[in-house]
Design a protein around this motif. Structure first.
Motif, PDB file in Angstrom:
ATOM      1  N   ALA A   1       0.835  -0.933  -0.180  1.00  0.00           N
ATOM      2  CA  ALA A   1      -0.035  -0.087  -0.444  1.00  0.00           C
ATOM      3  C   ALA A   1       0.595   1.105   0.147  1.00  0.00           C
ATOM      4  O   ALA A   1       0.997   2.374  -0.587  1.00  0.00           O
ATOM      5  CB  ALA A   1      -1.466   0.098   1.179  1.00  0.00           C
TER       6      ALA A   1
ATOM      7  N   GLU B   1     -11.542  -2.841   1.828  1.00  0.00           N
ATOM      8  CA  GLU B   1      -9.995  -3.242   2.023  1.00  0.00           C
ATOM      9  C   GLU B   1      -9.392  -1.934   0.905  1.00  0.00           C
ATOM     10  O   GLU B   1     -10.195  -1.787  -0.202  1.00  0.00           O
ATOM     11  CB  GLU B   1      -9.906  -3.501   1.016  1.00  0.00           C
ATOM     12  CG  GLU B   1     -10.194  -5.327   2.010  1.00  0.00           C
ATOM     13  CD  GLU B   1      -9.985  -6.632   1.250  1.00  0.00           C
ATOM     14  OE1 GLU B   1      -9.199  -6.819   0.495  1.00  0.00           O
ATOM     15  OE2 GLU B   1     -11.353  -7.989   2.170  1.00  0.00           O
TER      16      GLU B   1
ATOM     17  N   GLY C   1      -7.229  -2.302  -1.065  1.00  0.00           N
ATOM     18  CA  GLY C   1      -7.958  -2.879  -2.870  1.00  0.00           C
ATOM     19  C   GLY C   1      -8.512  -3.052  -3.636  1.00  0.00           C
ATOM     20  O   GLY C   1      -8.594  -2.940  -3.879  1.00  0.00           O
ATOM     21  N   HIS C   2     -10.088  -2.803  -2.535  1.00  0.00           N
ATOM     22  CA  HIS C   2     -10.925  -2.160  -3.529  1.00  0.00           C
ATOM     23  C   HIS C   2     -10.243  -0.539  -3.895  1.00  0.00           C
ATOM     24  O   HIS C   2     -10.924  -1.220  -4.834  1.00  0.00           O
ATOM     25  CB  HIS C   2     -11.747  -2.638  -2.667  1.00  0.00           C
ATOM     26  CG  HIS C   2     -12.579  -3.418  -1.605  1.00  0.00           C
ATOM     27  ND1 HIS C   2     -12.601  -3.806  -0.422  1.00  0.00           N
ATOM     28  CD2 HIS C   2     -11.772  -4.807  -2.183  1.00  0.00           C
ATOM     29  CE1 HIS C   2     -12.934  -4.834  -0.668  1.00  0.00           C
ATOM     30  NE2 HIS C   2     -12.112  -5.489  -1.161  1.00  0.00           N
TER      31      HIS C   2
ATOM     32  N   TYR D   1      -7.564   1.184  -4.671  1.00  0.00           N
ATOM     33  CA  TYR D   1      -6.561   0.333  -5.876  1.00  0.00           C
ATOM     34  C   TYR D   1      -7.813  -0.215  -7.005  1.00  0.00           C
ATOM     35  O   TYR D   1      -7.714   0.964  -7.972  1.00  0.00           O
ATOM     36  CB  TYR D   1      -5.388  -0.031  -5.383  1.00  0.00           C
ATOM     37  CG  TYR D   1      -4.307  -0.321  -5.916  1.00  0.00           C
ATOM     38  CD1 TYR D   1      -3.811   0.756  -7.338  1.00  0.00           C
ATOM     39  CD2 TYR D   1      -4.072  -1.169  -6.491  1.00  0.00           C
ATOM     40  CE1 TYR D   1      -2.996   0.970  -7.950  1.00  0.00           C
ATOM     41  CE2 TYR D   1      -2.827  -1.543  -7.160  1.00  0.00           C
ATOM     42  CZ  TYR D   1      -1.778   0.025  -8.295  1.00  0.00           C
ATOM     43  OH  TYR D   1      -1.218  -0.116  -9.191  1.00  0.00           O
ATOM     44  N   ALA D   2      -9.027  -1.245  -6.824  1.00  0.00           N
ATOM     45  CA  ALA D   2      -8.643  -1.373  -7.968  1.00  0.00           C
ATOM     46  C   ALA D   2     -10.090  -0.172  -8.506  1.00  0.00           C
ATOM     47  O   ALA D   2      -9.914  -0.428  -9.653  1.00  0.00           O
ATOM     48  CB  ALA D   2      -9.770  -2.750  -7.717  1.00  0.00           C
TER      49      ALA D   2
ATOM     50  N   LYS E   1     -13.311  -7.945  -7.596  1.00  0.00           N
ATOM     51  CA  LYS E   1     -12.874  -7.642  -7.105  1.00  0.00           C
ATOM     52  C   LYS E   1     -13.008  -6.025  -6.142  1.00  0.00           C
ATOM     53  O   LYS E   1     -12.465  -6.201  -4.833  1.00  0.00           O
ATOM     54  CB  LYS E   1     -11.258  -6.692  -7.709  1.00  0.00           C
ATOM     55  CG  LYS E   1     -10.755  -7.506  -8.895  1.00  0.00           C
ATOM     56  CD  LYS E   1     -10.018  -6.718  -9.409  1.00  0.00           C
ATOM     57  CE  LYS E   1      -9.307  -7.728 -10.895  1.00  0.00           C
ATOM     58  NZ  LYS E   1      -8.050  -6.289 -11.410  1.00  0.00           N
TER      59      LYS E   1
END
Length: 321
Positions: A30, A70, A72-73, A75-76, A302
């Motif tokens: 991250a 998250e 990552g969500h 960023y997705a 994702k």
């Protein structure tokens, strides 16, 4: 809760996000992403679909993330939007080249004399168009003038053509106009020419799909919608949730094409996709549509369902399946 107002390290930025309920599963990864993408360009631009808006769960309206969200969500979604910009830009550039080609060809066909595009009398006689007409003529004249004698030129192709032929036709110059400039050019040429260009698009569509007619005013509307999307796609701005503040009137065209109300005039990413069907070749459009659907399905895998539904609504794909 703390907020990022003064300088904070990447680790401190992640700590603040965690305080707001964001799960950061891999802090090293991250931090590397924040270093590459910038906190504000990533988090501030793409956090909205993941924020908790339920008053029962967030009664004070604080900025906090929905449970289970998250890093990552977010960023997705950021990566999705970047791919969306590149995909859309590729097709919008094809349309841009198409209308430049048609406009230059039809104008030159009607006004065959060298430099006819520099003559005010060859444009619309509507007095309301004269200011923009004069700006377009000045732009074209300056493109030629600036490439006649200067050692350093912006567009070598113009200089080479001028050195060889001692003049530069519109069909060369038009390639160096922006989409905004060609939009204004189309607006200020005479009405028969505008109608002819609109008919050229209609004929191409009719050959590959169904028979339609297009009004010049509808081509104006398409350009008005497409122009800001083209710029946002080219300049790394948030695209997926962009829409025009004031929708463009295309209800008559929607009716003629048997499309749902707002499909074209809604001025969302979905609207642009629908409009591109009118101005791209059938194979190009079909390939574009397949890639777009695949991109959306990739995002769906994702992120959380609630956030995905919100994003799809922003794009304009209500009822996406």
């Amino acid at each position: 809760m703390s907020s990022v107002k003064e300088f904070a390290t990447h680790a401190e930025q992640l700590e603040m996000l965690e305080q707001r309920g964001l799960n950061v599963l891999n802090k090293a990864a991250a931090e590397r992403i924040l270093s590459q993408e910038n906190y504000y360009a990533l988090i501030d631009s793409y956090k909205e679909p993941f924020l908790e808006r339920d008053e029962k769960l967030n009664p004070y309206g604080l900025e906090c993330f929905e449970s289970g969200t998250e890093f990552g969500h977010i960023y997705a979604l950021h990566r999705f939007d970047r791919k969306l910009r590149l995909l859309l830009l590729n097709e919008l550039l094809k349309f841009e080249k198409n209308i430049k080609s048609k406009a230059a060809y039809r104008f030159s066909e009607k006004f065959k004399n060298s430099g006819s595009f520099l003559e005010p009398g060859n444009y619309s006689l509507n007095i309301h168009h004269h200011h923009e007409r004069d700006r377009i003529i000045s732009t074209l004249a300056n493109l030629i003038k600036s490439h006649k004698k200067c050692d350093k030129v912006k567009y070598p192709a113009i200089r080479e053509f001028y050195d060889k032929h001692k003049s530069v036709p519109l069909q060369v110059l038009v390639n160096f106009l922006s989409l905004g400039q060609i939009t204004h050019f189309y607006a200020v040429i005479d009405e028969p020419l505008r109608d002819q260009i609109a008919n050229d698009f209609a004929e191409e569509y009719s050959e590959e799909h169904q028979k339609i007619f297009l009004r010049a005013s509808e081509v104006d509307a398409i350009l008005k919608i497409v122009f800001p999307y083209r710029n946002k796609s080219a300049h790394e701005e948030v695209l997926y949730r962009f829409h025009l503040t004031h929708p463009v009137e295309l209800e008559d065209l929607e009716t003629r094409l048997a499309m749902a109300k707002g499909s074209l005039s809604g001025a969302t990413v979905y609207s642009v996709q629908c409009l591109l069907k009118l101005v791209l070749g059938k194979r190009d459009y079909e390939n574009f549509s397949v890639e777009l659907i695949e991109l959306i399905k990739e995002l769906e895998k994702k992120i959380q369902k609630r956030a995905f539904v919100k994003i799809i609504q922003d794009i304009g794909f209500n009822g996406f399946n």
